[in-house]
Design an enzyme around this catalytic site. Structure first.
Site, PDB file in Angstrom:
ATOM      1  N   HIS A  34      61.857  37.764  29.152  1.00 41.74           N
ATOM      2  CA  HIS A  34      61.161  37.946  27.878  1.00 41.74           C
ATOM      3  C   HIS A  34      61.026  39.431  27.608  1.00 41.74           C
ATOM      4  CE1 HIS A  34      58.866  33.816  28.004  1.00 41.74           C
ATOM      5  NE2 HIS A  34      60.146  33.682  27.700  1.00 41.74           N
ATOM      6  N   GLU A  35      62.030  40.037  27.015  1.00 38.03           N
ATOM      7  CA  GLU A  35      61.861  41.405  26.520  1.00 38.03           C
ATOM      8  C   GLU A  35      61.053  41.277  25.239  1.00 38.03           C
ATOM      9  OE1 GLU A  35      62.684  44.781  27.475  1.00 38.03           O
ATOM     10  OE2 GLU A  35      61.284  44.876  25.795  1.00 38.03           O
ATOM     11  N   GLU A  84      67.477  51.533  38.151  1.00 41.11           N
ATOM     12  CA  GLU A  84      68.281  51.412  36.936  1.00 41.11           C
ATOM     13  C   GLU A  84      68.643  52.778  36.350  1.00 41.11           C
ATOM     14  OE1 GLU A  84      65.516  49.045  34.635  1.00 41.11           O
ATOM     15  OE2 GLU A  84      64.849  50.778  33.504  1.00 41.11           O
TER      16      GLU A  84
HETATM   17  C1  NOJ Z   1      64.063  47.927  30.824  1.00 39.99           C
HETATM   18  C2  NOJ Z   1      63.921  47.168  32.086  1.00 39.99           C
HETATM   19  O1  NOJ Z   1      63.395  47.977  33.114  1.00 39.99           O
HETATM   20  C3  NOJ Z   1      65.267  46.620  32.451  1.00 39.99           C
HETATM   21  O2  NOJ Z   1      65.185  45.972  33.697  1.00 39.99           O
HETATM   22  C4  NOJ Z   1      65.769  45.711  31.374  1.00 39.99           C
HETATM   23  O3  NOJ Z   1      67.071  45.312  31.688  1.00 39.99           O
HETATM   24  C5  NOJ Z   1      65.790  46.411  30.023  1.00 39.99           C
HETATM   25  N1  NOJ Z   1      64.540  47.044  29.778  1.00 39.99           N
HETATM   26  C6  NOJ Z   1      66.071  45.455  28.889  1.00 39.99           C
HETATM   27  O4  NOJ Z   1      64.993  44.592  28.717  1.00 39.99           O
HETATM   28 CA    CA Z   2      62.195  50.152  32.842  1.00 44.34          CA
END
Ligand code: NOJ
Ligand code: CA
Length: 717
Positions: free
Chosen positions: A413-414, A507
């Site tokens: 859930h973004e 990331e």
């Molecule tokens: C930032 C999050 O830390 C990452 O894990 C995610 O893939 C992206 N936002 C997209 O929601």
């Molecule tokens: Ca992040």
């Protein structure tokens, strides 16, 4: 401390009356409370004969009411002792002792009706927690906090490990300077961070770590952040002092409270040994016991997912490349696919197969739902609905497939930080999850917050994250939140809130200058003090030019160090973050990720120095297996690990995943070697770590065959 400075504080605060002192259970620390001549509440903290925090004032400013700063008298004091051992639902150890002495001082303000304030101090052998409690009395009923004036007056210009104070992000790597050299505006150079709000050049965030010239370690943070904004710290660079800096709301206020009310605990962990900072349970102990009665559905797990491939640019979250889509009125099925959409049924099946084949509990799928064509940057309120899959993602088929393979799907859930939108849709979204077999959600808060003007770390959003965790618990859903406020031990109370990101994760290696080799030696001393981090370790393809020709981006570690992170960065929901094909290239190294546990009976911090190295050994929960992780910064080193905590008279097979002879995080990161030995309680392992390197070890009881075929560790009797 300079004499002038001592005189300065005595002059400033005055002579004290109404003094009270309590000592920690083994008398290591002492807490002194007193009122200044002006009736200001003050406290100080000592460790033996050493000052830790010099006399420091406490107080709260209120909007449209006289401040709770001075003119107090003490109308009651209460001391007590508490000693209890409790069992966390999951975590680094099986049992935690909560042992402290408490002092509660009830104050009344002269000439202000009967306004009551209680200051509650809990003193542990390894630290202090204290909070403000507001009684409902006189004109203190609904009230607005305009500022908190908690001071921490230090004894010198300590070495400080800090990140800029920022109302919206913790995604920085650490700066190490004397306190007097803090300059939060270095944060302006972190141009890869989407939303940053650095209010001044002297504000830093907690958890904040310091080391004094006498070798004492201090860690400042807070516990049980509920219904209040996060606390950052203003640094007074001249007199070496910190003061609470609360994150404001959209109109500049800090907190709206109704008595009876209380602030979160302000915490200071104190230790002669860096390792003991990592072992401290002060923050967890200051949180309330679990509010979830039946926790049988909460399951720590390793997971893989459709995730890294988007970060490295191999596939996309969005299904089409058309932007200007609208949540309502867009013919999503009619959109022209871009051919790079990662979250398609076939790809998800591939990850389910891989998870099942390797014993992983979960598969995360990002980009499964409509909205990614124009999700970020426009401060739109309606972006995602959390219930509509893209046309190439067959929810029903995948539900059946995952169930057949015994794998759990993790929903994403973004929210794009539109918390209002998420709040409106959350119930429906959680019901939808359960109907489709999902028991875990990864939430995300990328972008500027809606309600507009609010910050990620203000009171409104602090309450939002907790509402999500509470509501999720009602549906028996586990939560892993990204870009939320940094944790403060609330996973004791809500053990379904398995982890947060709330820091600079792996990331960043995919699309920015990444994290320096020392980063992971600092996270456990800072960000992790409040709770586990979804750091996403396990990247085997270290250099990004494989995906992005000519790119200098890379993970700043060796491959072996990526393995060690599974132990040094304990987390109950731990990702094997790299692509399936990269794990298939290094099946022998991947074996460690298959084996390593995520939930622990016991933890031994073998050695640790912030910014330099950490070596930790942990025993898997309910199994006679141990795992060791040793990491270093940009310098090579030898880590010496006596296996004294192994069960006596038992022989184990140690599988040692070490940096190869020529390994180096930049020049040769994938050089590793794996060796197996018989070891026992008397063995002392010597692990050579390359620059930016690490070592990981698994220890399992030896079988009869092992005893015949595997050699003893060199030099062992
Ligand atoms: C930032 C999050 O830390 C990452 O894990 C995610 O893939 C992206 N936002 C997209 O929601
Ligand atoms: Ca992040």
């Amino acid at each position: 401390m300079k004499k002038g400075l001592i005189l300065f504080w005595i002059f400033l605060i005055g002579v004290h009356t109404s003094a009270q002192t309590i000592k920690s259970p083994s008398k290591k620390l002492a807490l002194h409370f007193s009122l200044s001549v002006a009736g200001e509440p003050t406290y100080s903290l000592t460790a033996g004969t050493r000052d830790v925090i010099r006399t420091s004032r406490l107080g709260i400013e209120l909007k449209d009411q006289p401040a709770l700063l001075k003119d107090f008298t003490v109308i009651g004091t209460d001391t007590s002792c508490f000693d209890e051992t409790w069992k966390p639902v999951w975590g680094e150890v099986k049992e935690i002792r909560n042992h402290y002495r408490e002092l509660a001082v009830t104050l009344q303000q002269k000439d202000a009706g009967v306004r009551g304030l209680t200051l509650r101090f809990r003193l542990f052998d390894d630290g202090l927690g204290f909070r403000y409690e507001f009684e409902k009395s006189g004109n203190l009923n609904f009230f607005t906090v305009s500022d908190e004036r908690t001071e921490f007056n230090l004894t010198g210009d300590h070495k400080t490990f800090w990140i800029p104070g920022d109302y919206d992000s913790q995604e920085y790597f650490y700066q190490t300077t004397p306190l007097s050299q803090v300059n939060a505006f270095v944060g302006k150079q972190f141009d890869e961070i989407g939303v940053k709000t650095i209010p001044a050049d002297n504000v830093v965030q907690t958890p904040l770590l310091m080391k004094t010239s006498e070798g004492l370690y201090l860690a400042f943070h807070e516990a049980a952040l509920i219904d209040y904004p996060a606390m950052h710290l203003d640094v007074n660079r001249q007199v070496y002092s910190l003061r609470s800096h609360l994150v404001p709301d959209a109109v500049g206020n800090k907190a709206y409270l109704q008595a009876p009310a209380r602030t979160p605990w302000r915490t200071v962990i104190v230790s002669e040994k860096a390792a003991d900072i990592l072992a401290s349970k002060v923050i967890l102990n200051l949180n309330e016991p679990s509010k979830i009665a039946d926790t049988s559905w909460i399951r720590p797990m390793k997971y893989v997912g459709i995730w890294w491939e988007m970060h490295v640019g191999k596939s996309s979250w969005n299904y089409a490349d058309t932007d200007n889509t609208r949540l309502a009125g867009t013919d999503w099925a009619g959109l022209k696919p871009n051919g790079r959409h990662g979250a398609n049924t076939e790809n998800t099946r591939r990850f389910i197969d891989f998870a099942a084949a390797n014993g992983f509990g979960g598969v995360l799928v990002e980009g499964w739902n409509i909205g990614w064509e124009d999700w970020y940057g426009h401060w739109k309120e309606e972006v995602f609905d959390f219930v509509t899959p893209y046309p190439d993602f067959d929810l029903e088929a995948l539900k059946k497939y995952a169930a057949k393979k015994g794998v759990e799907l993790i929903m994403h859930h973004e929210t794009s930080s539109s918390a209002t939108n998420y709040e409106r849709r959350m119930d429906e979204a959680f019901r939808f999850m359960k109907a489709h077999g999902y028991d875990a959600v990864k939430t995300g808060y990328v972008g500027r917050i809606i309600p507009r003007g609010e910050h990620h770390d203000g009171q409104w959003m602090v309450n939002h994250y907790l509402r999500v965790a509470e509501k999720a618990a009602g549906y028996r859903i586990m939560v892993n939140s990204h870009e939320a406020v940094r944790p403060t031990g609330l996973h004791r109370t809500y053990p379904n809130w398995l982890a947060s990101e709330s820091g600079r994760g792996n990331e960043y290696s995919a699309w920015s200058r990444g994290n320096p080799p020392e980063h992971e030696t600092l996270l456990p001393f800072t960000r992790l003090l409040g709770g586990p981090m979804d750091y996403t370790p396990g990247i085997f393809q270290i250099k990004m030019d494989k995906y992005q020709p000519g790119s200098p981006n890379q993970v700043h570690t060796t491959l072996a160090k990526q393995l060690a992170l599974y132990v040094t960065l304990a987390c109950p929901i731990q990702m094997a973050a790299d692509l399936v094909e990269n794990y298939q290239r290094f099946p022998d190294a991947f074996q460690f990720i298959r084996d390593v546990a995520v939930d622990w009976d016991d933890t031994r911090i073998v050695e640790a120095e912030p910014g330099d190295y950490i070596t930790i050994a942990r025993k898997a929960r309910g199994r006679e297996e141990w795992f060791i992780g040793a990491i270093t910064d940009e310098n090579s080193r030898e880590s010496v690990v006596p296996l004294e905590w192994l069960a006596p008279e038992k022989t184990y097979v140690a599988a040692v995943y070490a940096d190869g002879e020529h390994a180096h995080w930049k020049d040769n990161p994938a050089d590793y070697r794996i060796s197996r030995f018989l070891v026992n309680q008397g063995t002392v392992l010597h692990l050579s770590l390359a620059c930016g390197g690490g070592a990981a070890v698994s220890l399992k009881p030896a079988s009869g065959k092992d005893l015949k075929t595997i050699e003893s560790y060199p030099g062992q009797n």
